[in-house]
Design a protein around this motif. Structure first.
Motif, PDB file in Angstrom:
ATOM      1  N   GLU A 256       0.845  -1.195   0.000  1.00 59.03           N
ATOM      2  CA  GLU A 256       0.000   0.000   0.000  1.00 59.03           C
ATOM      3  C   GLU A 256       0.876   1.238   0.000  1.00 59.03           C
ATOM      4  OE1 GLU A 256      -3.567  -0.239   2.638  1.00 59.03           O
ATOM      5  OE2 GLU A 256      -2.945   1.800   3.167  1.00 59.03           O
ATOM      6  N   SER A 257       1.930   1.188   0.797  1.00 58.64           N
ATOM      7  CA  SER A 257       2.817   2.341   0.889  1.00 58.64           C
ATOM      8  C   SER A 257       3.432   2.670  -0.455  1.00 58.64           C
ATOM      9  CB  SER A 257       3.910   2.053   1.924  1.00 58.64           C
ATOM     10  OG  SER A 257       4.752   3.168   2.019  1.00 58.64           O
ATOM     11  N   SER A 258       3.951   1.618  -1.154  1.00 59.95           N
ATOM     12  CA  SER A 258       4.591   1.916  -2.453  1.00 59.95           C
ATOM     13  C   SER A 258       3.535   2.376  -3.453  1.00 59.95           C
ATOM     14  CB  SER A 258       5.374   0.718  -2.976  1.00 59.95           C
ATOM     15  OG  SER A 258       4.527  -0.394  -3.056  1.00 59.95           O
ATOM     16  N   ALA A 259       2.322   1.764  -3.397  1.00 65.57           N
ATOM     17  CA  ALA A 259       1.253   2.207  -4.301  1.00 65.57           C
ATOM     18  C   ALA A 259       0.907   3.670  -4.036  1.00 65.57           C
ATOM     19  CB  ALA A 259       0.015   1.333  -4.122  1.00 65.57           C
ATOM     20  N   LEU A 260       0.847   3.987  -2.724  1.00 65.94           N
ATOM     21  CA  LEU A 260       0.551   5.378  -2.364  1.00 65.94           C
ATOM     22  C   LEU A 260       1.644   6.299  -2.883  1.00 65.94           C
ATOM     23  CD1 LEU A 260      -0.888   5.170   1.263  1.00 65.94           C
ATOM     24  CD2 LEU A 260      -1.997   6.070  -0.756  1.00 65.94           C
ATOM     25  N   HIS A 261       2.903   5.836  -2.781  1.00 65.47           N
ATOM     26  CA  HIS A 261       4.004   6.656  -3.301  1.00 65.47           C
ATOM     27  C   HIS A 261       3.820   6.916  -4.791  1.00 65.47           C
ATOM     28  CE1 HIS A 261       6.704   7.534  -0.060  1.00 65.47           C
ATOM     29  NE2 HIS A 261       6.616   6.269   0.377  1.00 65.47           N
ATOM     30  N   GLU A 262       3.458   5.820  -5.530  1.00 62.76           N
ATOM     31  CA  GLU A 262       3.237   5.984  -6.974  1.00 62.76           C
ATOM     32  C   GLU A 262       2.106   6.971  -7.227  1.00 62.76           C
ATOM     33  OE1 GLU A 262       4.429   1.533  -8.504  1.00 62.76           O
ATOM     34  OE2 GLU A 262       2.669   2.513  -9.384  1.00 62.76           O
ATOM     35  N   THR A 263       1.008   6.758  -6.492  1.00 62.70           N
ATOM     36  CA  THR A 263      -0.142   7.655  -6.662  1.00 62.70           C
ATOM     37  C   THR A 263       0.294   9.095  -6.402  1.00 62.70           C
ATOM     38  OG1 THR A 263      -1.495   5.878  -5.792  1.00 62.70           O
ATOM     39  CG2 THR A 263      -2.548   8.030  -6.015  1.00 62.70           C
ATOM     40  N   ASN A 264       1.073   9.260  -5.358  1.00 66.24           N
ATOM     41  CA  ASN A 264       1.572  10.597  -5.020  1.00 66.24           C
ATOM     42  C   ASN A 264       2.317  11.201  -6.199  1.00 66.24           C
ATOM     43  OD1 ASN A 264       1.803  12.724  -3.321  1.00 66.24           O
ATOM     44  ND2 ASN A 264       3.453  11.872  -2.079  1.00 66.24           N
ATOM     45  N   ALA A 265       3.221  10.338  -6.786  1.00 66.17           N
ATOM     46  CA  ALA A 265       4.009  10.825  -7.929  1.00 66.17           C
ATOM     47  C   ALA A 265       3.090  11.236  -9.077  1.00 66.17           C
ATOM     48  CB  ALA A 265       4.989   9.747  -8.382  1.00 66.17           C
TER      49      ALA A 265
ATOM     50  N   GLN B 222      -5.275  19.479  -2.906  1.00 68.87           N
ATOM     51  CA  GLN B 222      -5.962  18.825  -1.789  1.00 68.87           C
ATOM     52  C   GLN B 222      -5.745  17.312  -1.852  1.00 68.87           C
ATOM     53  OE1 GLN B 222      -9.998  20.157  -2.113  1.00 68.87           O
ATOM     54  NE2 GLN B 222      -9.604  22.079  -1.053  1.00 68.87           N
ATOM     55  N   MET B 223      -5.860  16.767  -3.094  1.00 72.03           N
ATOM     56  CA  MET B 223      -5.696  15.319  -3.270  1.00 72.03           C
ATOM     57  C   MET B 223      -4.301  14.905  -2.834  1.00 72.03           C
ATOM     58  SD  MET B 223      -6.556  13.107  -6.631  1.00 72.03           S
ATOM     59  CE  MET B 223      -5.012  13.114  -7.475  1.00 72.03           C
ATOM     60  N   VAL B 224      -3.298  15.692  -3.289  1.00 75.39           N
ATOM     61  CA  VAL B 224      -1.904  15.372  -2.938  1.00 75.39           C
ATOM     62  C   VAL B 224      -1.730  15.402  -1.423  1.00 75.39           C
ATOM     63  CG1 VAL B 224       0.448  16.253  -3.042  1.00 75.39           C
ATOM     64  CG2 VAL B 224      -0.907  16.142  -5.116  1.00 75.39           C
ATOM     65  N   GLU B 225      -2.366  16.423  -0.799  1.00 78.18           N
ATOM     66  CA  GLU B 225      -2.268  16.518   0.661  1.00 78.18           C
ATOM     67  C   GLU B 225      -2.831  15.274   1.321  1.00 78.18           C
ATOM     68  OE1 GLU B 225      -3.024  20.885   1.857  1.00 78.18           O
ATOM     69  OE2 GLU B 225      -3.799  19.663   3.521  1.00 78.18           O
ATOM     70  N   SER B 226      -4.057  14.892   0.858  1.00 78.18           N
ATOM     71  CA  SER B 226      -4.678  13.732   1.516  1.00 78.18           C
ATOM     72  C   SER B 226      -3.899  12.466   1.232  1.00 78.18           C
ATOM     73  CB  SER B 226      -6.141  13.580   1.105  1.00 78.18           C
ATOM     74  OG  SER B 226      -6.259  13.760  -0.266  1.00 78.18           O
ATOM     75  N   ILE B 227      -3.305  12.374   0.021  1.00 83.08           N
ATOM     76  CA  ILE B 227      -2.442  11.208  -0.266  1.00 83.08           C
ATOM     77  C   ILE B 227      -1.262  11.228   0.695  1.00 83.08           C
ATOM     78  CG2 ILE B 227      -0.766  10.286  -1.922  1.00 83.08           C
ATOM     79  CD1 ILE B 227      -2.781  10.951  -4.098  1.00 83.08           C
ATOM     80  N   GLY B 228      -0.729  12.454   0.905  1.00 83.37           N
ATOM     81  CA  GLY B 228       0.377  12.595   1.846  1.00 83.37           C
ATOM     82  C   GLY B 228      -0.019  12.082   3.222  1.00 83.37           C
ATOM     83  N   HIS B 229      -1.224  12.517   3.663  1.00 84.59           N
ATOM     84  CA  HIS B 229      -1.715  12.041   4.965  1.00 84.59           C
ATOM     85  C   HIS B 229      -1.831  10.534   4.964  1.00 84.59           C
ATOM     86  CE1 HIS B 229      -3.636  16.195   5.817  1.00 84.59           C
ATOM     87  NE2 HIS B 229      -2.407  16.112   6.318  1.00 84.59           N
ATOM     88  N   ALA B 230      -2.451  10.005   3.887  1.00 88.60           N
ATOM     89  CA  ALA B 230      -2.650   8.546   3.799  1.00 88.60           C
ATOM     90  C   ALA B 230      -1.309   7.842   3.855  1.00 88.60           C
ATOM     91  CB  ALA B 230      -3.394   8.203   2.522  1.00 88.60           C
ATOM     92  N   THR B 231      -0.333   8.391   3.106  1.00 91.43           N
ATOM     93  CA  THR B 231       1.009   7.784   3.101  1.00 91.43           C
ATOM     94  C   THR B 231       1.591   7.788   4.515  1.00 91.43           C
ATOM     95  OG1 THR B 231       1.309   8.707   0.910  1.00 91.43           O
ATOM     96  CG2 THR B 231       3.277   7.855   2.000  1.00 91.43           C
ATOM     97  N   GLN B 232       1.447   8.970   5.145  1.00 94.25           N
ATOM     98  CA  GLN B 232       1.947   9.061   6.530  1.00 94.25           C
ATOM     99  C   GLN B 232       1.293   8.000   7.411  1.00 94.25           C
ATOM    100  OE1 GLN B 232       1.446  12.872   8.329  1.00 94.25           O
ATOM    101  NE2 GLN B 232       3.480  13.568   7.717  1.00 94.25           N
TER     102      GLN B 232
END
Lengths: 334, 157
Positions: free
Chosen positions: A76-85, A278-288
């Motif tokens: 999930e973390s790596s997927a979130l990283h990709e999504t973030n990118a 906003q999406m990037v922020e929430s992805i950031g939160h999710a990643t955290q």
């Protein structure tokens, strides 16, 4: 997740307590009650063993589950990283789009200014054309008056020529009479000759005037033609200027529409940008959160491992050998 | 009457592009063209009657009499009014040059560049600096012209 930790800690303490109790009982039994108590102890031991085995199983399952959770969490973390990118890319694209739209709006504004300047030029061109046509009209009138004067002069010259011709004939006839009169007519002949001279002179002058008048009239005709041509050109220029004005107005309308569209694009691009932020922020939160989860899961995994070790040691103590059947090595650790 | 070799007052004219002369003795006046009134039955060189200050007399086409080319009448032409035997006649000429005195010699046939169809019409040749000019005999020109009423022109002397 905290409750599981607490539970596992409690479990550890329970297992330890059990082990302590068991040891105590074993000691007491061995000392006081002999073999019958040993049999009772034996029953107690087997049920403890069963329980320990069950604990071992449960701990294994827990370990397996936490291992799965760990790998899932890391996926999930790596997927979130990709999504973030990807979100970052989209954010960049949206920002670029917003910039281009802003550029479009600016260009539209400049084009509008240019068109307004063009319209001013057209208006002044039309005004100049009208002035020119008026001037041409005035010139035309002046030429008309000039032409009439020239015609009048021409008529006068013709009259003079006619008179000169008549005088010429008169002088001729006088000469004839003088010739008929013979010697008496000689004086008269001279006068007649002079008269002819004068008449010839008048005739020549009249002829010159006629020539000049002819030239003037040609020049006037050319001037009239030029004036008419000038009027026609001025009319054409006015028509052209009007058409140009029309085209410019249409262009202004289109430009205004484009400008408006550009503004709308810019607004929606900005909104898009904000949404992506906003999406990037929430992805950031999710990643955290995912990272935290990963951390926690790793801790759980560690605890589970420790628990397994503990249960294995416990089994060793209880059975005298470990879960795989090898003889016990020493006293149980904590 | 052929003139002896002496200076004569001559009226120089132009007829059908050629220069001629009349002795002023027979000339009454020179005038601009008056439109003649055609008379039926006249020969072709009889252009018609003209009215000059109330008097009527015939207009003769001299170029026709001389068998020269005869262009149509134009208002720029002139009439030489001659007096023959008490009668007046009008002779149509193209231009009137002037009155001058010149030596007249007998007519010697063809003048260079000028063919005279009727040599008997000539009185002689005037010697001019530009070249010889045929002097016409007015009486000869109108001789034999029958007026209505049957009176022919006098033959002159």
């Amino acid at each position: 997740m905290l409750s599981i930790r607490a539970q596992i800690s409690a479990f550890r303490w329970v297992a330890l307590a059990l082990t302590a109790v068991m040891l105590a009982i074993a000691a007491v039994m061995a000392l006081v009650l002999g073999r019958s108590f040993a049999r009772l102890f034996e029953q107690l031991r087997s049920s403890i063993l069963r329980t320990a085995r069950r604990v071992d199983d449960l701990v294994n399952q827990l370990a397996a589950v936490t291992a799965q959770q760990t790998s899932a969490a890391s996926e999930e973390s790596s997927a979130l990283h990709e999504t973030n990118a990807t979100a970052a890319d989209v954010g960049e694209a949206a920002a670029a789009s917003a910039t281009r739209a802003a550029g479009l709006v600016e260009r539209g504004t400049r084009a509008e200014e240019g068109a307004n300047a063009g319209l001013e030029t057209v208006a002044s061109a039309v005004g100049a054309s009208r002035q020119l046509r008026e001037q041409m009209g005035t010139i035309g009138a002046a030429i008309g008056a000039l032409s009439e004067r020239a015609a009048t002069i021409g008529e006068i010259a013709s009259t003079v020529a006619l008179l000169a011709e008549r005088s010429n004939l008169l002088a001729l006839n006088a000469a004839i009479e003088a010739a008929r009169a013979g010697t008496q007519g000689r004086g008269f002949a001279v006068v007649a000759q002079e008269m002819r001279g004068l008449a010839d002179g008048s005739n020549r002058s009249a002829g010159q005037v006629k020539t000049i008048i002819g030239e003037i009239q040609s020049a006037i005709a050319r001037a009239v033609a030029d004036t008419r041509e000038g009027e026609r050109r001025a009319e054409n220029a006015e028509a052209l200027a009007n058409r140009a004005g029309e085209s410019i107005r249409k262009f202004v309308d289109v430009t205004a529409e484009v400008s408006l569209a550009g503004k709308e694009i810019a607004t929606s691009a900005n909104q898009q940008s904000v949404a992506i932020e906003q999406m990037v922020e929430s992805i950031g939160h999710a990643t955290q959160a995912g990272n935290t989860q990963l951390e926690t899961t790793k801790q759980v995994q560690e605890t589970a491992r420790q628990l397994r070790q503990l249960s294995a040691e416990m089994l060793q103590v209880v059975t005298g050998h470990d879960a795989r059947g090898a003889p016990a090595v020493g006293p149980a650790g904590s | 009457m052929s003139a002896p070799e002496e200076n004569t007052e001559l009226l120089f004219v132009e007829i059908s592009g050629a220069r001629f002369a009349f002795p002023t003795a027979g000339v009454a006046e020179v005038m601009p063209l008056v439109e003649p009134t055609a008379v039926p039955g006249w020969p072709s060189f009889g252009l018609g009657l003209i009215d000059v200050r109330g008097a009527l007399f015939p207009l003769i086409d001299v170029s026709a009499v001389l068998s020269r080319p005869t262009p149509p009448i134009s208002p720029s032409q002139f009439i030489v009014v001659i007096d023959v035997g008490g009668r007046r006649w009008g002779l149509l000429v193209d231009l009137v040059d002037g009155v001058r005195s010149a030596l007249v010699r007998p007519f010697s046939g063809l003048v260079p560049g000028q063919a005279l169809g009727a040599p008997e019409m000539s009185r002689g040749m005037a010697i001019e600096p530009q070249g010889p000019v045929v002097v016409l005999d007015p009486e000869a020109l109108v001789r034999g012209f029958e007026l209505p009423g049957g009176h022919a022109a006098d033959a002159g002397q």
